[in-house]
Write an enzyme that holds these catalytic residues in place. Structure first.
Site, PDB file in Angstrom:
ATOM      1  N   TYR A  14       2.831   2.680  14.351  1.00 15.35           N
ATOM      2  CA  TYR A  14       3.739   3.633  13.226  1.00 15.35           C
ATOM      3  C   TYR A  14       3.024   5.527  13.194  1.00 15.35           C
ATOM      4  CZ  TYR A  14      -0.863   1.879  10.847  1.00 15.35           C
ATOM      5  OH  TYR A  14      -1.845   0.960  10.778  1.00 15.35           O
ATOM      6  N   HIS A  74       0.756  -0.834   0.227  1.00 10.23           N
ATOM      7  CA  HIS A  74      -0.262  -0.116  -0.237  1.00 10.23           C
ATOM      8  C   HIS A  74       0.729   1.565  -0.099  1.00 10.23           C
ATOM      9  CE1 HIS A  74      -2.806  -3.067   2.516  1.00 10.23           C
ATOM     10  NE2 HIS A  74      -2.333  -3.365   1.691  1.00 10.23           N
TER      11      HIS A  74
END
Length: 469
Positions: free
Chosen positions: A132, A69
């Site tokens: 993240y 992605h």
């Protein structure tokens, strides 16, 4: 004694993709690490990307595989537990499209993934969790801007440690297109505001053919209108160039003009600055010699503002707002000449009619041609010059307005002796804006960046020649 661990980074074949080795301090109780340290990592090349959201992905089984992605934001990824194999593919338009980089990550590793770089992970241990940071908020609308690549694409050929037929993969990730069918993610764009003025037209010429630069006049984007900001998808942009300004220095001394000058040059610029901070944008803003009182013979970038009139005061206030933006360029100019009405055109028209004008001879400066301002702006952006303030005028000896008028007359084939001199106090009626006596700008900063402004004398000769029928 074991030597102290050091934070380290290394580049990869994919531009902007940075791999970090983090110091992990452990004992029989467990371990501790500084997962993200803004200053230390910035010193090692991590962009100050402005994270706004923190996410955690937990993967129960070994072999869980996610991706590939490419997302419309930057992200900084590290492991909280377990071990993963990571694969990154550049899916941005450009010469490195399709470039692959792979690495195994543990708790001591982290990676910065810039917008448009495809990201995929395969867990090598059970109970693996990675965290993240991202610099934009996730939304269903934002997901429409993702770019996907098939995990099994044969052209990229990711060497998965666990074959995909034995891995845990979602149906969606198995169905993505191959590299030959991927439309590269376009680079973020530059938005030029005030694009119909003298500088705006010069910027149109300078960036002609660059599809990543958009131009907006007041009808397309009014910097004083909340609706303009609300209607703009700022995720698509990396840079704003603000060429919009209220420049009628004498009108600024009137009641209506004073309000307009502050609304456009200060209040609206503060909104632009806030927008740039919120969306991690670079803001380029045009300043003026009028922020100084003109008592210094030559004005340096670090001189404190000391404006005499309303126009200069409003511009100085705008400069202060822009200086709060981490990624900013304040480009300070003087005596601008471009397309449209300006002093040089006026003198050329008078010369053609044989008129004898009275021109001020006790204000000093250098002309700044809009084409060279545009070139300077393009230079600092393309070379990634250090952020800050840059004086930018054309080069050469200082001149008075009367000196320039005489030169225009000479270039037009008229008698320079027709130009009569007058002092500032004699020429300007009460109620007009006060002018700085010296508008000469020190050019050492812009020259140090690698841009050497052309001589004003040559630019003036070329400009006048182009005016002749």
């Amino acid at each position: 004694m074991e030597p102290a661990q050091q934070l380290r980074t290394r580049t990869t074949p994919i531009p902007g993709l940075l791999l970090f080795e983090l110091p992990v301090h452990g004992d029989d109780r467990g371990w501790f690490k500084e997962n993200w340290h803004r200053k230390k990592m910035a010193d090692l090349g991590l962009p100050d990307f402005g994270p706004v959201q923190n996410n955690i992905s937990f993967n129960a089984a070994r072999g869980t595989t996610r991706g590939i992605h490419a997302e419309p934001w930057d992200k900084f990824i590290s492991l909280a537990s377990g071990r993963i194999f990571g694969a990154w593919v550049d899916l941005r338009e450009g010469p490195t499209f399709g470039t692959l980089f792979c690495a195994e990550l543990t708790a001591k590793d982290a990676i910065y993934v810039p917008r448009g770089v495809g990201n995929a992970f395969q867990t090598l241990e059970d109970d693996t969790a990675y965290t993240y940071l991202v610099n934009d908020h996730w939304s269903a609308e934002a997901q429409k801007d993702y770019t996907f690549l098939n995990l099994a694409d044969e052209e990229v050929a990711v060497p998965w440690p666990i074959s995909l037929d034995k891995a845990v993969v979602s149906p969606q990730d198995r169905s993505h297109q191959g590299l030959s069918e991927v439309e590269p993610m376009k680079r973020r764009r530059t938005l030029v505001l005030g694009a119909d003025g003298q500088l705006g037209n010069a910027l149109r010429t300078s960036f002609a053919g660059d599809q990543t630069v958009e131009f907006a006049g007041r009808e397309q984007f009014d910097i004083t209108s909340e609706a303009s900001y609300a209607a703009t998808d700022w995720r698509k942009y990396s840079t704003i160039i603000n060429a919009a300004a209220f420049t009628a220095v004498d009108a600024a001394e009137t009641a209506d003009g004073r309000a307009a000058a502050w609304r456009i040059n200060a209040t609206a610029v503060a909104v632009l600055a806030r927008t740039a901070v919120e969306h991690s944008l670079t803001l380029v803003h045009i300043s003026s010699d009028y922020v100084f009182d003109g008592t210094a013979d030559v004005h340096r970038e670090d001189e404190d503002p000391s404006p005499l009139g309303v126009y200069g005061q409003s511009k100085a206030a705008g400069d202060v707002a822009v200086a709060t933006v981490p990624r900013h360029y304040i480009v300070r100019t003087s005596w601008v000449v471009g397309e449209g009405r300006n002093f040089v055109r006026t003198m050329a028209a008078l010369a053609a009619r044989g008129v004898s004008p009275s021109v001020v001879d006790d204000q000093w400066g250098r002309l700044t041609f809009a084409t060279d301002i545009a070139a300077g702006i393009r230079h600092v952006l393309e070379t990634k010059a250090p952020y800050g303030t840059y004086n930018l005028s054309n080069s050469g000896e200082r001149q008075s307005w009367a000196d320039i008028a005489r030169e225009v007359y000479r270039l037009c084939g008229a008698d320079p002796g027709l130009v009569q001199t007058v002092s500032t106090s004699e020429y300007f009626r009460p109620g007009t804006a006060p002018r700085p006596q010296s508008s000469v700008l020190d050019l050492s900063g812009i020259r140090a960046s690698g841009f050497d402004p052309p001589a004003a004398a040559q630019r003036l000769a070329d400009y006048v020649a182009a005016l002749k029928p």
